[in-house]
Scaffold this motif. Sequence first.
Motif, PDB file in Angstrom:
ATOM      1  N   LYS A   1       6.866   0.106   4.507  1.00 35.70           N
ATOM      2  CA  LYS A   1       7.227  -0.373   3.172  1.00 35.70           C
ATOM      3  C   LYS A   1       8.147  -1.580   3.274  1.00 35.70           C
ATOM      4  O   LYS A   1       9.113  -1.579   4.038  1.00 35.70           O
TER       5      LYS A   1
ATOM      6  N   TYR B   1       0.256   2.387  -2.552  1.00 32.92           N
ATOM      7  CA  TYR B   1       1.387   3.105  -1.993  1.00 32.92           C
ATOM      8  C   TYR B   1       1.359   2.960  -0.473  1.00 32.92           C
ATOM      9  O   TYR B   1       0.311   2.760   0.125  1.00 32.92           O
ATOM     10  N   TYR B   2       2.548   3.058   0.107  1.00 32.16           N
ATOM     11  CA  TYR B   2       2.754   2.783   1.528  1.00 32.16           C
ATOM     12  C   TYR B   2       3.517   3.915   2.206  1.00 32.16           C
ATOM     13  O   TYR B   2       4.306   4.627   1.583  1.00 32.16           O
TER      14      TYR B   2
ATOM     15  N   PHE C   1       4.596  -4.527   5.022  1.00 28.88           N
ATOM     16  CA  PHE C   1       3.138  -4.613   4.919  1.00 28.88           C
ATOM     17  C   PHE C   1       2.735  -4.704   3.442  1.00 28.88           C
ATOM     18  O   PHE C   1       3.387  -4.108   2.577  1.00 28.88           O
ATOM     19  N   THR C   2       1.646  -5.433   3.199  1.00 24.98           N
ATOM     20  CA  THR C   2       1.129  -5.583   1.840  1.00 24.98           C
ATOM     21  C   THR C   2      -0.369  -5.337   1.845  1.00 24.98           C
ATOM     22  O   THR C   2      -1.104  -5.957   2.632  1.00 24.98           O
ATOM     23  N   ILE C   3      -0.812  -4.454   0.978  1.00 22.31           N
ATOM     24  CA  ILE C   3      -2.235  -4.157   0.820  1.00 22.31           C
ATOM     25  C   ILE C   3      -2.743  -4.838  -0.432  1.00 22.31           C
ATOM     26  O   ILE C   3      -2.069  -4.846  -1.461  1.00 22.31           O
TER      27      ILE C   3
ATOM     28  N   THR D   1      -3.412  10.113   1.097  1.00 22.81           N
ATOM     29  CA  THR D   1      -2.576   9.827   2.258  1.00 22.81           C
ATOM     30  C   THR D   1      -3.034  10.564   3.510  1.00 22.81           C
ATOM     31  O   THR D   1      -2.485  10.356   4.588  1.00 22.81           O
TER      32      THR D   1
ATOM     33  N   VAL E   1      -0.930   4.498   6.776  1.00 22.65           N
ATOM     34  CA  VAL E   1      -0.185   3.252   6.606  1.00 22.65           C
ATOM     35  C   VAL E   1      -0.034   2.923   5.131  1.00 22.65           C
ATOM     36  O   VAL E   1       1.065   2.623   4.656  1.00 22.65           O
ATOM     37  N   GLY E   2      -1.121   2.964   4.391  1.00 19.72           N
ATOM     38  CA  GLY E   2      -1.068   2.646   2.976  1.00 19.72           C
ATOM     39  C   GLY E   2      -2.434   2.771   2.353  1.00 19.72           C
ATOM     40  O   GLY E   2      -3.435   2.980   3.035  1.00 19.72           O
TER      41      GLY E   2
ATOM     42  N   LEU F   1      -4.908  -6.017   4.721  1.00 20.45           N
ATOM     43  CA  LEU F   1      -3.612  -5.468   5.115  1.00 20.45           C
ATOM     44  C   LEU F   1      -2.835  -6.603   5.756  1.00 20.45           C
ATOM     45  O   LEU F   1      -3.138  -7.029   6.871  1.00 20.45           O
TER      46      LEU F   1
END
Length: 126
Positions: A67, A61-62, A70-72, A108, A48-49, A83
């Motif tokens: 992309k 990175y996602y 979602f925000t990490i 990844t 996912v990221g 997340l």
Amino acid sequence: QVQLVESGGGLVQAGGSLRLSCTASGRTFSSVAMGWFRQAPGKEREFVGCIGASARGSIIYYADSVKGRFTISRDDAKNTGYLKMNSLKPDDTAVYYCAAGLFGYGGTRAADFGSWGQGTQVTVSS
């Protein structure tokens, strides 16, 4: 060895939002990259990221599939990674896992991570 505990999963309607948390112990959190993966029924675990260690600049990175939605992030003072998932779709339904990277930059692949959280279910209804 890093121990990870996740929280924040649940049931949400399509278009809704959820925030997952992953709290770490056992190692200096700022030196740990944190990754997020998910696994839907009958499918392989999917990246996912990832957010890199703070000492590595916390590079994020996602996966293309998340992309822009979602925000990490991370809060080293709380030993916690996050997340945030917006605009959720039924295809996002899965068990979500956080993982501690073997390397400061993260990665990844599942093989780039050495410790895993217990997983938390996210279900998105249509």
